[in-house]
Design an enzyme around this catalytic site. Structure first.
Site, PDB file in Angstrom:
ATOM      1  N   ASP A  74    -100.008 -54.953  45.415  1.00 29.10           N
ATOM      2  CA  ASP A  74    -100.306 -53.549  45.106  1.00 29.10           C
ATOM      3  C   ASP A  74    -100.229 -52.733  46.396  1.00 29.10           C
ATOM      4  O   ASP A  74    -101.045 -52.905  47.295  1.00 29.10           O
ATOM      5  CB  ASP A  74    -101.695 -53.467  44.485  1.00 29.10           C
ATOM      6  CG  ASP A  74    -102.221 -52.051  44.332  1.00 29.10           C
ATOM      7  OD1 ASP A  74    -101.416 -51.107  44.378  1.00 29.10           O
ATOM      8  OD2 ASP A  74    -103.451 -51.901  44.152  1.00 29.10           O
ATOM      9  N   ASN A 122    -100.263 -49.250  46.585  1.00 29.65           N
ATOM     10  CA  ASN A 122    -100.840 -47.900  46.555  1.00 29.65           C
ATOM     11  C   ASN A 122    -102.289 -47.851  46.083  1.00 29.65           C
ATOM     12  O   ASN A 122    -102.848 -46.764  45.920  1.00 29.65           O
ATOM     13  CB  ASN A 122     -99.979 -46.973  45.695  1.00 29.65           C
ATOM     14  CG  ASN A 122     -99.854 -47.463  44.248  1.00 29.65           C
ATOM     15  OD1 ASN A 122    -100.561 -48.386  43.832  1.00 29.65           O
ATOM     16  ND2 ASN A 122     -98.952 -46.857  43.498  1.00 29.65           N
ATOM     17  N   ASP A 145    -103.712 -48.741  43.189  1.00 32.91           N
ATOM     18  CA  ASP A 145    -104.054 -48.450  41.789  1.00 32.91           C
ATOM     19  C   ASP A 145    -104.433 -49.706  41.009  1.00 32.91           C
ATOM     20  O   ASP A 145    -104.676 -49.651  39.805  1.00 32.91           O
ATOM     21  CB  ASP A 145    -102.911 -47.720  41.094  1.00 32.91           C
ATOM     22  CG  ASP A 145    -101.647 -48.553  40.949  1.00 32.91           C
ATOM     23  OD1 ASP A 145    -101.620 -49.710  41.437  1.00 32.91           O
ATOM     24  OD2 ASP A 145    -100.670 -48.056  40.357  1.00 32.91           O
ATOM     25  N   ASP A 169     -96.524 -53.534  42.487  1.00 28.36           N
ATOM     26  CA  ASP A 169     -95.409 -52.602  42.379  1.00 28.36           C
ATOM     27  C   ASP A 169     -94.251 -53.089  43.246  1.00 28.36           C
ATOM     28  O   ASP A 169     -94.367 -54.071  43.987  1.00 28.36           O
ATOM     29  CB  ASP A 169     -95.845 -51.188  42.781  1.00 28.36           C
ATOM     30  CG  ASP A 169     -96.662 -51.175  44.066  1.00 28.36           C
ATOM     31  OD1 ASP A 169     -96.200 -51.732  45.072  1.00 28.36           O
ATOM     32  OD2 ASP A 169     -97.775 -50.599  44.054  1.00 28.36           O
ATOM     33  N   ASP A 184     -84.293 -62.613  27.712  1.00 34.28           N
ATOM     34  CA  ASP A 184     -85.474 -62.902  26.911  1.00 34.28           C
ATOM     35  C   ASP A 184     -85.070 -63.187  25.458  1.00 34.28           C
ATOM     36  O   ASP A 184     -84.179 -62.526  24.908  1.00 34.28           O
ATOM     37  CB  ASP A 184     -86.415 -61.691  26.973  1.00 34.28           C
ATOM     38  CG  ASP A 184     -87.752 -61.943  26.335  1.00 34.28           C
ATOM     39  OD1 ASP A 184     -88.442 -62.890  26.759  1.00 34.28           O
ATOM     40  OD2 ASP A 184     -88.124 -61.193  25.420  1.00 34.28           O
ATOM     41  N   GLU A 204     -83.424 -67.660  27.930  1.00 36.01           N
ATOM     42  CA  GLU A 204     -84.658 -68.245  27.409  1.00 36.01           C
ATOM     43  C   GLU A 204     -84.350 -68.703  25.980  1.00 36.01           C
ATOM     44  O   GLU A 204     -84.291 -67.895  25.063  1.00 36.01           O
ATOM     45  CB  GLU A 204     -85.796 -67.224  27.400  1.00 36.01           C
ATOM     46  CG  GLU A 204     -87.100 -67.812  26.877  1.00 36.01           C
ATOM     47  CD  GLU A 204     -88.081 -66.775  26.351  1.00 36.01           C
ATOM     48  OE1 GLU A 204     -89.289 -67.054  26.368  1.00 36.01           O
ATOM     49  OE2 GLU A 204     -87.636 -65.688  25.913  1.00 36.01           O
TER      50      GLU A 204
END
Length: 514
Positions: A23, A25, A27, A31, A202, A254
């Protein structure tokens, strides 16, 4: 001049779940900027590529696998500029980048689905999805269940139903609609043009459904929900797109199947480059079980000249340290031993973030913190996958362990006992799991030019897995008694040896004498 082997055939790929990686930033959510800043960790680890699970705009009904816009970055993760910078830095460092593509379904907030809801039954907008009228006497069109619990159908106000094999917020696309096919080819090209090296697809086997929507009934006649032949034509089209770009772009599917041969059908030279071999995730800690999985996979892929893949943990499975922890206290030793097994096998290995730290599954998350639809839509009967998605611990002695600034609250709570598992704590310890992973990956890279793409099983007790691959011998003791070390020069062991014996729950690499 001999053709160079494609990078992906022998790669070690590191799966990144961006929301839980780093992380930047404060929050509480990982990211792309945080991942970019932590690329030195991956370089020191010694992997060849990183695979990013979805970072696209999404309501996060299923961890980002409900995509609202396939050509952008969710603001919680950054921007397209952040993505471009990440790819640039990764490539400059010699790392390849694979991204997830989610073609089976969209988010219910995708513009197409919002348009379909506003359109009448029988409209072109609805034909992009699988809308159907209910049964004549009422109820959904058939008896198909959702993977996440409950029926696979959701009714809309005008009475029609739409199919969702996963969460209701993930309506399935109609892959027999040419517009869907054209759109996803444009999506592939969008990311290929931005420099990605490949795609993880996926639900790769499930795009085309039984057109008759046949009831499963009490004794289904095979899996009518998945693996219809049209999917192979689609992947031949996608292969032509990938091959039109330079740099050995690739796709890995997958595909869940009961038999290895069903997986291998996707590996024709003009279809997918690889499919995931998930059976190791399902196998118990057993030499016999491991040997059967490896034998079946190699036999199935060999006719196609395909490179097998090996994976022990992922964002969808209980971490293997915890799966192997029976009796309690054995899980970490077994997880370390399993690493030498998969790295010695022919093909490529896929690691999941945090396994290099020996992270266990977080089993005691409070109910109110859980966000996985497996938990939410299953009535709390199954814990879901949040336990393997808890953010990574980087440094410090208490949560958030450097994942976020100290005053931030991570999106999933982190256990109070992870201080010894942080990257900072393990980096300085030559006996740590992190140091061991680095050593194993470095040694594998050094040995790789000498290793053939075949292997041979060696004679060993029933509780021991032993195989040779050129000059390399791998021994894994899954039993309860020490076993003699074979002849050869010990190169690396997952734990200390005892007087020339391999203890239980321990693996060793040896070089054969010349």
């Amino acid at each position: 001049m001999a053709q160079e082997t494609p990078w992906w055939r022998h790669a070690v790929v590191y799966e990144v779940y961006p929301r839980s990686y780093a992380d930047s930033n404060g929050d509480g959510e990982g990211d792309l900027a945080g991942l970019r800043a932590r690329l030195p960790h991956l370089l020191a680890l010694g992997v060849d590529a990183l695979w990013l699970t979805p970072f696209y705009p999404s309501p996060l009904a299923d961890g980002g696998y409900d995509v609202a816009d396939y050509r952008d970055v969710d603001p919680r993760f950054g921007s397209l500029a952040d993505f471009d910078a990440l790819v640039r830095d990764a490539h400059d460092a010699g790392l390849r980048v694979i991204v997830d593509i989610v073609p089976n379904h969209t988010s219910d907030q995708h513009p197409w689905f919002l348009e379909a809801l506003a359109a009448p039954p029988g409209s072109a907008a609805r034909d992009r999805y699988l809308f159907r009228p209910g049964r004549p006497g009422g109820g959904p069109p058939n008896d198909w269940p959702s993977t996440f619990g409950g029926p696979a159908w959701q009714q809309v106000p005008d009475g029609e139903w739409y199919l969702h094999l996963y969460a209701p917020e993930q309506p399935d696309l109609n892959w027999r609609n040419p517009q869907v096919r054209r759109e996803f080819e444009r999506i592939l090209r969008f990311w290929l043009d931005r420099g990605v090296d490949g795609f993880r697809i996926d639900v790769a086997g499930g795009l085309f459904k039984d057109p008759a929507l046949t009831d499963l009934g009490p004794n289904p006649p095979g899996d009518v929900m998945y693996d219809h032949p049209e999917v192979h034509e689609l992947y031949r089209d996608w292969r032509r797109v990938l091959d039109s770009y330079g740099g050995d772009r690739m796709a890995i599917g997958e595909v869940w199947a009961d038999e290895p041969d069903a997986l291998a059908r996707f590996l024709h030279p003009d279809e997918l480059h690889q499919v995931f071999q998930f059976d190791l995730q399902l196998a118990p800690w057993s030499a016999a079980a491991f040997r059967q999985v490896v034998t079946d996979c190699l036999q199935a892929t060999a006719p196609y000249g395909a490179a097998p893949t090996w994976v022990l943990s992922s964002h969808d499975a209980v971490r293997h340290r915890t799966r192997y922890d029976d009796p309690p206290g054995t899980g970490l030793a077994r997880a370390r031993a399993a690493l030498l097994m998969v790295l010695a096998l022919p093909g490529s290995a896929y690691l999941y973030q945090g396994e290099e730290l020996g992270l266990p599954e977080v089993l005691d998350l409070p109910d109110e913190a859980r966000q996985d639809p497996v938990w939410l839509h299953g009535g709390g009967e199954r814990p879901g996958r949040d336990g393997c998605r808890v953010p990574l611990p980087w440094s410090g002695s208490a949560p958030p362990y450097g994942f976020s600034p100290e005053d931030a609250r991570p999106w999933l709570p982190m256990p109070p006992g992870w201080a010894e598992l942080t990257v900072a704590a393990q980096r300085a310890d030559p006996g740590s799991t992190l140091s061991y992973y680095r050593q194993a990956l470095r040694l594998r890279r050094e040995l790789l030019p000498e290793l053939p793409e075949t292997m041979d099983w060696l004679e060993a007790p029933d509780t021991v897995l032993a195989f040779g691959r050129g000059p390399l011998v791998c021994v894994v003791n899954c039993g309860t008694e020490p076993v003699p070390l074979p002849l050869g020069e010990p190169l690396l062991t997952s734990g200390p040896l005892t007087g020339g014996l391999v203890p239980p729950d321990t693996a060793a690499w040896l070089r054969l004498p010349v």
